[in-house]
Design a protein around this motif. Structure first.
Motif, short mmCIF file in Angstrom:
data_model
loop_
_atom_site.label_atom_id
_atom_site.label_comp_id
_atom_site.label_asym_id
_atom_site.label_seq_id
_atom_site.Cartn_x
_atom_site.Cartn_y
_atom_site.Cartn_z
N CYS A 10 2.53 -0.12 -6.27
CA CYS A 10 1.73 -0.15 -7.50
C CYS A 10 2.06 1.04 -8.39
O CYS A 10 2.24 0.89 -9.61
N ILE A 11 2.16 2.21 -7.79
CA ILE A 11 2.45 3.42 -8.57
C ILE A 11 3.82 3.31 -9.24
O ILE A 11 3.98 3.63 -10.43
N GLU A 12 4.81 2.85 -8.49
CA GLU A 12 6.17 2.74 -9.03
C GLU A 12 6.26 1.72 -10.16
O GLU A 12 7.06 1.87 -11.08
N ALA A 13 5.38 0.69 -10.11
CA ALA A 13 5.39 -0.33 -11.16
C ALA A 13 4.48 0.04 -12.33
O ALA A 13 4.39 -0.71 -13.30
N GLY A 14 3.79 1.17 -12.22
CA GLY A 14 2.88 1.59 -13.29
C GLY A 14 1.60 0.79 -13.33
O GLY A 14 0.95 0.69 -14.38
N VAL A 15 1.20 0.24 -12.19
CA VAL A 15 -0.01 -0.57 -12.11
C VAL A 15 -1.19 0.31 -11.69
O VAL A 15 -1.09 1.01 -10.67
N GLU A 50 7.40 -6.94 1.40
CA GLU A 50 7.94 -6.89 0.04
C GLU A 50 7.39 -8.02 -0.81
O GLU A 50 7.15 -7.85 -2.01
N GLN A 51 7.19 -9.18 -0.20
CA GLN A 51 6.60 -10.31 -0.92
C GLN A 51 5.16 -10.00 -1.33
O GLN A 51 4.73 -10.32 -2.44
N ILE A 52 4.42 -9.38 -0.41
CA ILE A 52 3.03 -9.01 -0.72
C ILE A 52 3.01 -8.03 -1.89
O ILE A 52 2.24 -8.19 -2.84
N ARG A 74 0.01 -1.14 6.20
CA ARG A 74 1.05 -0.89 5.19
C ARG A 74 0.44 -0.41 3.88
O ARG A 74 1.01 -0.59 2.81
N GLY A 75 -0.75 0.19 3.99
CA GLY A 75 -1.44 0.62 2.78
C GLY A 75 -0.64 1.56 1.92
O GLY A 75 -0.62 1.46 0.69
N ALA A 76 0.08 2.50 2.55
CA ALA A 76 0.87 3.47 1.78
C ALA A 76 1.99 2.78 1.02
O ALA A 76 2.29 3.14 -0.13
N GLU A 77 2.61 1.77 1.64
CA GLU A 77 3.70 1.05 0.97
C GLU A 77 3.17 0.27 -0.22
O GLU A 77 3.82 0.19 -1.28
N GLU A 78 1.99 -0.32 -0.06
CA GLU A 78 1.39 -1.07 -1.16
C GLU A 78 0.97 -0.14 -2.29
O GLU A 78 1.12 -0.46 -3.47
#
Length: 370
Positions: A235-240, A198-200, A227-231
């Motif tokens: 990004c997608i959820e934050a609109g990045v 979560e920190q990453i 953990r590529g899918a989580e990362e």
């Protein structure tokens, strides 16, 4: 391919073509007229390649193109050509084209030398109109050797303003970064109410939303027991804006570096990649060890050094031959690579150190000295 990549409309006149060109034609990427060259074929063209195996035909094509003031390259005779095809390379938005007085071999050698220095940073090509747009690139850097990162991965890494790096990522790649690049060691992020992952995710998103281009650099491929899918989701959820650059997974590259083909023809028709960070019988395990024990395919274990004895015991109990060949490949593709051989029954007591890839099955008995 270069002409198609540049957006050219390509018309190919030839009685026969290679399989690759036939596939291009079938896909509609070029137009193939299945016949010999005829006078008038160059009309309306901007650029002509005369590449038949008949010098007389090439000469006739070139003469007609010259009469119509169309650039024409003769593949068989550089001196008779009205134009030469340049040896070209591109990296990080920079294109280099080399001519060597009609000597294609020399031009290619110079192009390769320049391209290599661009990629290594020996030739600096600074951007004068801003760098990469803010966002995140999730890059798999390969299993160990820094040279195994893809060209796209290296291109984006050279543009990074922030790099969040794993301890298993090739550390030599960090030497390519400019002094003003912020390097975040993912292994040293502080613990707290958040997990390390979560920190990453938070660091990547925070830096990207602040207008910086962030590279998440991981060893192997972050989408194979990473953990590529989580990362990606963060990004997608934050609109990045986010780009995924796959890497060479150690599950395949590790055995290959030891001379082992996980699907060698005539020996095996399938392979299974399994995480061993949770032992058989653990409530958290989602692996059907009984099914794998009955399989004739190759088993590739990642993160299994600690639990290798329990895994071997479960496989043997499920029916896997205790004498099955095993290879343990440590530090794959690096100068410290070590390959150890044993049987499945011996795996638990054999020497093994992290990071390692464990290969079980007939192909492991085909280990070759490289």
């Amino acid at each position: 391919p270069r002409l198609l990549e540049a957006g050219a409309r390509v018309r190919l006149v030839a009685p026969e073509v290679t399989t690759t060109l036939g596939d291009y034609a079938e896909a509609g990427e070029l137009h193939w007229e299945r016949r010999p060259w005829a006078s008038g074929d160059t009309a309306g063209a901007w650029f002509v390649l005369a590449a038949t195996d008949d010098p007389a035909v090439n000469a006739a094509v070139a003469a007609e193109a010259e009469a119509d003031r169309i650039w024409c390259v003769r593949a068989d005779d550089a001196e008779a050509s009205g134009a030469w095809t340049l040896a070209r390379a591109a990296f990080d938005g920079v294109s280099v084209a080399v001519a060597a007085s009609g000597d294609p071999g020399r031009a290619a050698a110079v192009r390769d030398a320049v391209a290599e220095r661009l990629r290594s940073g020996e030739i600096d090509a600074p951007r004068t109109r801003g760098g990469h747009a803010p966002g995140v690139a999730l890059i798999g850097a390969g299993p160990g050797d820094a040279d195994l990162i893809t060209l796209r991965g290296l291109e984006l890494l050279r543009q990074a303003e922030v790099v969040v790096s794993d301890r298993l990522a090739p550390q030599a790649l960090l030497d390519l970064l400019a002094d003003d690049v912020e390097v975040v060691d993912a292994a040293k992020l502080p613990y707290g109410r958040h997990t390390t992952q979560e920190q990453i995710n938070a660091v990547m998103v925070e830096r990207a939303l602040a207008g910086r281009f962030v590279v998440r650099l991981k060893g192997g491929d972050g989408f194979v027991f990473g953990r590529g899918a989580e990362e990606l989701d963060a990004c997608i959820e934050a609109g990045v804006p986010v780009e995924v650059v796959p890497g060479l997974s150690s599950s395949i590259a590790g055995p290959a570096a030891a001379g082992i083909s996980v699907t060698e023809r005539g020996i095996v028709h399938d392979f299974t990649v399994v995480t061993g960070h949770v032992p058989p019988g653990d409530a958290k395990s989602r692996v059907n060890w009984d099914a794998l024990a009955k399989s004739n395919g190759t088993l590739v274990l990642l993160m299994a050094v600690k639990n290798r004895a329990a895994i071997a015991e479960a496989l043997i109990a499920g029916g896997r031959d205790a004498g099955s060949p095993v290879r343990v490949v440590e530090n794959a593709t690096t100068k410290n690579q070590t390959v150890r051989a044993c049987t499945l029954a011996e795996l638990g007591s054999s020497e093994a150190h992290h990071p390692a890839v464990i290969v079980i099955g007939a192909v492991a008995g085909r280990g070759r000295e490289l």
